[in-house]
Design a protein around this motif. Structure first.
Motif, PDB file in Angstrom:
ATOM      1  N   ALA A   1       0.872  -1.173   0.000  1.00  0.00           N
ATOM      2  CA  ALA A   1       0.000   0.000   0.000  1.00  0.00           C
ATOM      3  C   ALA A   1       0.911   1.225   0.000  1.00  0.00           C
ATOM      4  CB  ALA A   1      -0.890  -0.002   1.221  1.00  0.00           C
TER       5      ALA A   1
ATOM      6  N   LYS B   1       5.319  12.632  12.763  1.00  0.00           N
ATOM      7  CA  LYS B   1       5.779  11.242  12.735  1.00  0.00           C
ATOM      8  C   LYS B   1       6.479  10.949  14.054  1.00  0.00           C
ATOM      9  CE  LYS B   1       8.700   8.067  10.088  1.00  0.00           C
ATOM     10  NZ  LYS B   1       9.698   7.984   8.993  1.00  0.00           N
ATOM     11  N   THR B   2       5.979   9.941  14.740  1.00  0.00           N
ATOM     12  CA  THR B   2       6.615   9.455  15.962  1.00  0.00           C
ATOM     13  C   THR B   2       6.910   7.975  15.743  1.00  0.00           C
ATOM     14  OG1 THR B   2       4.612   8.694  17.066  1.00  0.00           O
ATOM     15  CG2 THR B   2       5.133  11.037  17.255  1.00  0.00           C
ATOM     16  N   VAL B   3       7.438   7.323  16.759  1.00  0.00           N
ATOM     17  CA  VAL B   3       7.628   5.881  16.605  1.00  0.00           C
ATOM     18  C   VAL B   3       6.290   5.152  16.562  1.00  0.00           C
ATOM     19  CG1 VAL B   3       9.914   5.781  17.603  1.00  0.00           C
ATOM     20  CG2 VAL B   3       7.917   5.616  19.088  1.00  0.00           C
ATOM     21  N   GLN B   4       5.214   5.871  16.845  1.00  0.00           N
ATOM     22  CA  GLN B   4       3.887   5.286  16.698  1.00  0.00           C
ATOM     23  C   GLN B   4       3.342   5.470  15.287  1.00  0.00           C
ATOM     24  OE1 GLN B   4       2.827   3.527  19.224  1.00  0.00           O
ATOM     25  NE2 GLN B   4       4.533   4.208  20.485  1.00  0.00           N
ATOM     26  N   GLY B   5       4.112   6.110  14.423  1.00  0.00           N
ATOM     27  CA  GLY B   5       3.654   6.317  13.055  1.00  0.00           C
ATOM     28  C   GLY B   5       3.264   7.758  12.800  1.00  0.00           C
ATOM     29  N   TRP B   6       2.623   7.984  11.653  1.00  0.00           N
ATOM     30  CA  TRP B   6       2.172   9.322  11.296  1.00  0.00           C
ATOM     31  C   TRP B   6       0.809   9.596  11.917  1.00  0.00           C
ATOM     32  CZ3 TRP B   6       4.880  13.096   9.003  1.00  0.00           C
ATOM     33  CH2 TRP B   6       6.023  12.755   8.265  1.00  0.00           C
ATOM     34  N   LYS B   7       0.665  10.813  12.432  1.00  0.00           N
ATOM     35  CA  LYS B   7      -0.630  11.230  12.969  1.00  0.00           C
ATOM     36  C   LYS B   7      -0.952  12.605  12.420  1.00  0.00           C
ATOM     37  CE  LYS B   7      -0.278   8.751  17.354  1.00  0.00           C
ATOM     38  NZ  LYS B   7      -0.173   8.905  18.826  1.00  0.00           N
TER      39      LYS B   7
ATOM     40  N   LEU C   1       9.360  12.913  15.671  1.00  0.00           N
ATOM     41  CA  LEU C   1      10.557  12.731  14.848  1.00  0.00           C
ATOM     42  C   LEU C   1      10.551  13.695  13.668  1.00  0.00           C
ATOM     43  CD1 LEU C   1      10.542   8.823  14.699  1.00  0.00           C
ATOM     44  CD2 LEU C   1      11.924  10.277  16.188  1.00  0.00           C
TER      45      LEU C   1
ATOM     46  N   GLY D   1       6.459   0.230  18.615  1.00  0.00           N
ATOM     47  CA  GLY D   1       5.210   0.177  17.888  1.00  0.00           C
ATOM     48  C   GLY D   1       4.922   1.456  17.168  1.00  0.00           C
ATOM     49  N   ALA D   2       4.178   1.346  16.117  1.00  0.00           N
ATOM     50  CA  ALA D   2       3.801   2.547  15.404  1.00  0.00           C
ATOM     51  C   ALA D   2       2.817   2.225  14.299  1.00  0.00           C
ATOM     52  CB  ALA D   2       5.020   3.213  14.825  1.00  0.00           C
ATOM     53  N   TRP D   3       1.999   3.161  14.019  1.00  0.00           N
ATOM     54  CA  TRP D   3       1.055   2.999  12.939  1.00  0.00           C
ATOM     55  C   TRP D   3       1.031   4.262  12.111  1.00  0.00           C
ATOM     56  CZ3 TRP D   3       0.988   0.626  17.421  1.00  0.00           C
ATOM     57  CH2 TRP D   3       0.677  -0.727  17.423  1.00  0.00           C
ATOM     58  N   ALA D   4       1.021   4.110  10.851  1.00  0.00           N
ATOM     59  CA  ALA D   4       0.945   5.260   9.969  1.00  0.00           C
ATOM     60  C   ALA D   4      -0.376   5.187   9.231  1.00  0.00           C
ATOM     61  CB  ALA D   4       2.116   5.257   9.010  1.00  0.00           C
ATOM     62  N   HIS D   5      -0.376   5.679   8.026  1.00  0.00           N
ATOM     63  CA  HIS D   5      -1.607   5.631   7.259  1.00  0.00           C
ATOM     64  C   HIS D   5      -2.078   4.188   7.093  1.00  0.00           C
ATOM     65  CE1 HIS D   5      -0.914   9.827   6.343  1.00  0.00           C
ATOM     66  NE2 HIS D   5       0.323   9.489   6.098  1.00  0.00           N
ATOM     67  N   HIS D   6      -1.128   3.318   6.959  1.00  0.00           N
ATOM     68  CA  HIS D   6      -1.434   1.890   6.893  1.00  0.00           C
ATOM     69  C   HIS D   6      -0.500   1.198   7.858  1.00  0.00           C
ATOM     70  CE1 HIS D   6      -3.726   2.317   3.186  1.00  0.00           C
ATOM     71  NE2 HIS D   6      -2.792   3.164   2.836  1.00  0.00           N
TER      72      HIS D   6
ATOM     73  N   THR E   1       4.770   1.389  11.763  1.00  0.00           N
ATOM     74  CA  THR E   1       6.140   1.656  11.392  1.00  0.00           C
ATOM     75  C   THR E   1       7.059   0.671  12.094  1.00  0.00           C
ATOM     76  OG1 THR E   1       6.397   3.194  13.203  1.00  0.00           O
ATOM     77  CG2 THR E   1       5.700   4.090  11.088  1.00  0.00           C
TER      78      THR E   1
ATOM     79  N   ALA F   1      11.829   4.723  11.587  1.00  0.00           N
ATOM     80  CA  ALA F   1      10.426   4.488  11.972  1.00  0.00           C
ATOM     81  C   ALA F   1       9.580   4.359  10.711  1.00  0.00           C
ATOM     82  CB  ALA F   1       9.902   5.612  12.870  1.00  0.00           C
TER      83      ALA F   1
ATOM     84  N   ARG G   1      -4.645   1.093  16.579  1.00  0.00           N
ATOM     85  CA  ARG G   1      -3.753   2.054  17.208  1.00  0.00           C
ATOM     86  C   ARG G   1      -4.364   2.716  18.425  1.00  0.00           C
ATOM     87  NH1 ARG G   1      -2.542   6.738  13.075  1.00  0.00           N
ATOM     88  NH2 ARG G   1      -1.572   7.598  14.923  1.00  0.00           N
TER      89      ARG G   1
ATOM     90  N   ARG H   1      -1.974  -2.712  20.807  1.00  0.00           N
ATOM     91  CA  ARG H   1      -2.043  -1.986  19.547  1.00  0.00           C
ATOM     92  C   ARG H   1      -1.794  -2.860  18.328  1.00  0.00           C
ATOM     93  NH1 ARG H   1       1.549   3.282  21.253  1.00  0.00           N
ATOM     94  NH2 ARG H   1       0.033   4.228  22.642  1.00  0.00           N
TER      95      ARG H   1
ATOM     96  N   GLN I   1       2.466  -5.226  20.659  1.00  0.00           N
ATOM     97  CA  GLN I   1       2.724  -3.866  21.094  1.00  0.00           C
ATOM     98  C   GLN I   1       1.658  -3.505  22.114  1.00  0.00           C
ATOM     99  OE1 GLN I   1       5.332  -2.058  20.098  1.00  0.00           O
ATOM    100  NE2 GLN I   1       4.836  -0.317  21.414  1.00  0.00           N
TER     101      GLN I   1
ATOM    102  N   GLY J   1       0.744  -0.672  24.678  1.00  0.00           N
ATOM    103  CA  GLY J   1       1.136   0.682  25.043  1.00  0.00           C
ATOM    104  C   GLY J   1       2.446   1.022  24.357  1.00  0.00           C
ATOM    105  N   ASP J   2       3.400   1.493  25.140  1.00  0.00           N
ATOM    106  CA  ASP J   2       4.702   1.839  24.567  1.00  0.00           C
ATOM    107  C   ASP J   2       5.713   0.700  24.669  1.00  0.00           C
ATOM    108  OD1 ASP J   2       3.854   4.384  23.912  1.00  0.00           O
ATOM    109  OD2 ASP J   2       4.377   5.193  25.885  1.00  0.00           O
TER     110      ASP J   2
ATOM    111  N   TYR K   1      10.952   2.421  23.619  1.00  0.00           N
ATOM    112  CA  TYR K   1      11.685   3.492  22.930  1.00  0.00           C
ATOM    113  C   TYR K   1      11.566   4.795  23.715  1.00  0.00           C
ATOM    114  CZ  TYR K   1      12.860   6.807  19.215  1.00  0.00           C
ATOM    115  OH  TYR K   1      13.422   7.806  18.465  1.00  0.00           O
TER     116      TYR K   1
END
Lengths: 213, 323
Positions: free
Chosen positions: A11, A89-95, A106, B17-22, B25, B138, B235, B240, B280, B282-283, B322
């Protein structure tokens, strides 16, 4: 694992792009055939030019899922400006939020899309809308398309051009590049610039998208 | 010198852990990373991960070795990784080991401390190879067309004890430390295959330097392949993300040497299958898996009780976060 390899697709990063539909244009969000939902409130401006480069009034409609643009008068090209706001952008991803409300940032940016579609490509050569970042067709011979990438009206060099997210060229010193022309192509380019003293983001990320029938 | 234990796995896959648009990370220790296979991803400049890892190996016992069968090894690590730049991550590891042998008891203590450097770079179609930049940390592998690589080097120092005598002489294989420096080199890669599935692979080698008396542990060569599938992601939830992991881990150990002479009952080739899971919460990222020897070709199997390939299982657990 091989089965997953065969079935899967990445994606890729999303773009706003205008899909030609007769004399109208449909605003899509996604990559290639992806058809993702979007916030209609992100649409800040819509524009149309006729074959003579004169502005036309744009009519915004809907097909139930997408914004549909048409014009009063016959448009040669249509364009939109989409503002998706601030991103961190954090280690949790983009918000989708400002850096002033996020922690562990970040990267932070303000993301703007300038998307246009050529309904009559030959009539759109050297006819920019004047968008802050814009891909302008300058030559089209049926097999190749030459474009110029303008940042605030000036050619922008050394920027990667993508067709459906596959890199196809770099702009030269004049901001120009020639790519193979094919039907239903979606060219895109991005430019990031620092934002000084902005409490919401450290940079602005401008996206230019050019789609052809 | 009897070869009867594994060094700690330096290429720990920690977790962030991390989540972006999909999807989510991944950092060098993030979601989407395996348990054993090294992740090449580098940390963001200035970013720090702390982690702990436990590995418990339980060994098959043979009558010929009674009453002194090697029973189990427990390896514990405390580690910290720091992003020196977006393309260079430094890691320091302090191990603690407990090695138990029937009839003799256990040796325990801190092992050899180790430092590692990972140089991260990537390949993008049409763009070639380039060092990782801020966009490459990330990273969401599910939305990236890039293939990420990591070049890893490291060295351990003989800080752990290697002279513990439980009453049957000093068995090198039962000691917390190796007594000599170890050099590590490796190359790893990862890339997204689908939005929810990625693969990782690595090859690496640990070169043991000889002691003054000519004794030397056999060098170790590894090749790993892993698939990581995102099973669940939300998320906004407390849990998560959950990843399912399946790995193949190949290990080739050369013979130990005593006074520069190759030793019987050491070395061989082992293939492990490692199913596992990462969560994942929490943190904090929590990983667990079990490493099972599914094929082995040991040099003198009947003499190698307590060596790699003759485990019942290796249980692996890791926790990281992290900053």
């Amino acid at each position: 694992m091989l089965v997953v390899l065969a079935l899967g697709q990445l994606a890729l990063a999303h773009d706003f792009w205008l899909k030609p539909q007769g004399r109208k244009a449909v605003l899509w969000y996604g990559h290639a055939s992806e058809d993702s939902d979007y916030d209609r409130g992100n649409l800040k401006k819509s524009l149309a030019l006729n074959a003579q480069g004169e502005p036309l009034k744009v009519v915004q409609g809907s097909d139930g899922k997408h914004i549909v643009l048409s014009s009063q008068g016959e448009a040669a090209q249509l364009a939109v400006e989409m503002d998706t706001g601030f991103w961190v952008k954090t280690v949790q991803g983009w918000k989708n939020e400002s850096k002033r409300t996020a922690s562990g940032v970040l990267l932070s940016e303000w993301s703007l899309y300038y998307s246009k579609v050529l309904l009559k490509p030959e009539a759109c050569l050297n006819q920019p809308f004047g968008q802050p970042l814009e891909l302008v067709p300058v030559a089209l011979d049926g097999k190749s398309l030459k474009v110029r990438l303008l940042l605030h009206g000036k050619g922008l060099a050394d920027v990667k051009l993508y067709d459906q997210h596959q890199k196809v060229a770099d702009t030269d010193q004049a901001g120009e590049a020639t790519v193979d022309y094919r039907q239903a192509m979606v060219l895109s380019a991005s430019c990031r610039q620092p934002l000084a003293n902005n409490p919401d983001a450290d940079r602005i990320n401008l996206h230019a998208v050019l789609s052809l029938p | 010198m009897k070869r009867s234990f594994a060094i700690l796995l330096y290429f720990c896959s920690l977790s962030l852990g991390a989540w972006a648009h999909h999807g989510g990370t991944s950092t060098s220790q993030g979601p989407g990373t395996p348990l054993e296979t090294n992740s090449p991803l580098t940390l963001p400049k200035g970013g720090t991960v702390v982690y702990t890892r436990a590995e418990i190996a339980s060994f098959r016992k043979f009558m010929d070795f009674d009453p002194n069968n090697v029973d189990s090894f427990q390896f514990y690590q405390m580690g910290i990784s720091h992003g020196l730049t977006d393309y260079l991550t430094a890691t320091a590891i302090v191990p603690y080991t407990i090695k138990s042998q029937d009839g003799l008891g256990s040796t325990r203590g801190f092992g050899d401390g180790k430092v590692l450097l990972t140089l991260g770079f990537n390949y993008a179609p049409g763009e070639g190879l380039q060092l990782n930049g801020e966009e490459d940390t990330a990273v969401n592998l599910g939305t990236s067309e890039k293939t990420y690589f990591g070049l890893l080097t490291g060295i351990s120092m003989p800080t752990g004890r290697y002279d513990i005598d439980l009453g049957a002489g000093v068995d090198s294989g039962q000691q917390p430390g190796f007594g000599t420096p170890t050099l590590t080199a490796g190359l790893s890669m990862t890339r997204g295959i689908t939005e929810r599935f990625n693969i990782a692979a690595d090859v690496s080698a640990d070169f043991f330097t000889p002691r003054r008396n000519g004794d030397k542990f056999g060098n170790e060569f590894r090749a790993n392949l892993a698939g990581v599938l995102e099973l669940y992601a939300d998320r906004e939830a407390f849990v998560r993300r959950i990843d399912g992991i399946l790995e193949l881990n190949y290990l080739h150990i050369t013979r130990d040497e005593t006074a520069r002479v190759s030793e019987l009952g050491t070395g061989g080739r082992i293939l492990y299958l490692t199913p596992g899971v990462r969560m994942q919460v929490g943190d904090v990222n929590i990983g667990a898996g079990v490493k099972l020897p599914i094929a082995s070709a040991l040099n003198e199997r009947s003499l190698q009780q307590g060596s790699e390939g003759l485990e019942k299982f290796r249980l692996i657990m890791t926790v990281s976060t992290y900053f």
